[in-house]
Scaffold this active site. Sequence first.
Site, PDB file in Angstrom:
ATOM      1  N   ASP A  74      -4.394  24.531  30.061  1.00 32.46           N
ATOM      2  CA  ASP A  74      -4.085  24.851  28.667  1.00 32.46           C
ATOM      3  C   ASP A  74      -3.467  23.615  28.030  1.00 32.46           C
ATOM      4  O   ASP A  74      -2.461  23.093  28.526  1.00 32.46           O
ATOM      5  CB  ASP A  74      -3.107  26.030  28.582  1.00 32.46           C
ATOM      6  N   GLU A 122     -10.340  25.282  27.552  1.00 36.30           N
ATOM      7  CA  GLU A 122     -10.724  25.991  26.341  1.00 36.30           C
ATOM      8  C   GLU A 122     -11.760  25.183  25.569  1.00 36.30           C
ATOM      9  O   GLU A 122     -11.655  23.956  25.475  1.00 36.30           O
ATOM     10  CB  GLU A 122      -9.503  26.232  25.452  1.00 36.30           C
ATOM     11  N   CYS A 169      -2.200  39.110  28.438  1.00 31.52           N
ATOM     12  CA  CYS A 169      -1.389  39.086  29.655  1.00 31.52           C
ATOM     13  C   CYS A 169      -2.293  38.759  30.841  1.00 31.52           C
ATOM     14  O   CYS A 169      -3.330  39.398  31.040  1.00 31.52           O
ATOM     15  CB  CYS A 169      -0.715  40.436  29.872  1.00 31.52           C
ATOM     16  N   CYS A 204      -2.277  42.146  33.308  1.00 26.66           N
ATOM     17  CA  CYS A 204      -2.902  43.431  32.970  1.00 26.66           C
ATOM     18  C   CYS A 204      -3.901  43.350  31.839  1.00 26.66           C
ATOM     19  O   CYS A 204      -4.631  44.309  31.589  1.00 26.66           O
ATOM     20  CB  CYS A 204      -1.832  44.463  32.625  1.00 26.66           C
ATOM     21  N   CYS A 238       5.203  40.765  28.861  1.00 25.16           N
ATOM     22  CA  CYS A 238       4.266  41.846  28.572  1.00 25.16           C
ATOM     23  C   CYS A 238       5.026  43.169  28.407  1.00 25.16           C
ATOM     24  O   CYS A 238       5.721  43.605  29.334  1.00 25.16           O
ATOM     25  CB  CYS A 238       3.232  41.963  29.681  1.00 25.16           C
ATOM     26  N   CYS A 274       3.328  45.914  31.198  1.00 26.71           N
ATOM     27  CA  CYS A 274       3.540  45.891  32.653  1.00 26.71           C
ATOM     28  C   CYS A 274       4.821  45.178  33.061  1.00 26.71           C
ATOM     29  O   CYS A 274       5.178  45.169  34.237  1.00 26.71           O
ATOM     30  CB  CYS A 274       2.349  45.232  33.339  1.00 26.71           C
ATOM     31  N   ASP A 334       2.548  28.880  28.329  1.00 29.29           N
ATOM     32  CA  ASP A 334       1.389  28.035  28.623  1.00 29.29           C
ATOM     33  C   ASP A 334       0.817  28.331  30.007  1.00 29.29           C
ATOM     34  O   ASP A 334      -0.395  28.241  30.225  1.00 29.29           O
ATOM     35  CB  ASP A 334       1.774  26.551  28.515  1.00 29.29           C
TER      36      ASP A 334
END
Length: 409
Positions: A187, A270, A322, A325, A340, A343, A350
């Site tokens: 990332d 990405e 996330c 999950c 999150c 969860c 990052d």
Amino acid sequence: MNFAYRFRLNPTPSQQKHLAWTLDTCRQVRNHFLHRMNRVENPTYTSEQNRLPDLKEWWTELQDVNSKVLQMVVRRLYTDRSNLKKKKEKGHTVGQLKWKGKGYYHSFEYNQSGFELKKTSGQDRLYLNKIGDVPIVAHRDLPTDAEVKGVVVKREPTGNWYASLQLETPDNPPEKPDELTKTVGIDVGILNYASDTDGTAVGSLNVSDERKRLERAQRDLSRKEHGSNNWEEQRKTVARCHADLKRKRRDFLHKLSNYYASTYDLVAVEDLDVKGLVELSGNSRNRAGAAWGTFLRMLEYKCEREGTYFVAVEPAGTTKECAACGVKTDKPLWVREHSCPSCGFTADRDWNAAWNILSRGIKQLGAGRSETTPAETALPTGTDSVPAKRVVETGSPDLKERAAPAVSE
């Protein structure tokens, strides 16, 4: 396999004049054929190239320029026209090829013949037909099985001359592995230039000193009379500041991309719309200075060279989603931790995005390779998070054994 080595030239004063004269003559030849392109109906590269021998009869100065160099001037012109046509067919708004004024044509090319790299015990030299033996700083040896197919001679805005040797080797790039043992998701950002799934955070390059020198030099240039001798000297100073900034940034990007390409079997990143990101309001200078597009291009060709899988994935939602999950949570840019609400999984922002990128990369690669089983997420099963037990086999045993130091309850 094709690649290029770039070397610095140190021509003598007389050779500098000859190189500059050759460059300017190539500029005039380009403008001549551009004029014909706009007036003659449907001219082709072959028909225009065949006019060069007749052109030399009345334009006698062209006899002092290598014939291959002149042919490449015409070829580059028609290649530029072809590229504009392809962009227009894709829906882009394009203009027309423009007349090149003095100082706006920067390189000429030898193709197939007319050059030779002479490696001697003393000063290495590059022989260029019609110019002579030019001293060259050959700071690294060419591969023993490499054949030099062409040479591009370029004058930088600083006034320095460089030669890019176009090399070809008979060996193909190494085969990509059938089984993935080392994979990584990356990332990119501003605060940390790169954060990967191994927990490595690479800080952004500090170029503040170089930028200060550039800004000071630009202010001094603005006070000079345009076109005067002092203005020209200060212009070269500004160009040298730009070159220092560019050299430092490219050195950083080359080393970082080479590390990832040579260390891993799969690199997932990405697929960023860098142009669109730079055009956004706010912090655009830092986004432009990060040179994400250059980094991704370097990483892609080096992965190809090293036999590493390079996968560019859809970037939308990698920060919000996330990694444990899959629930998406909006968070402003200043929030640097992912937490999150579904969860309870917490991690560095990052680092969480990097795992989402790797998960998408493995799925994307698995869609076309039966050897790799698509995974719901690439997060290691050893992570201290209940939802992490949902992870299925990824085909990468190493992933399960990795520690996740950035994750907490």
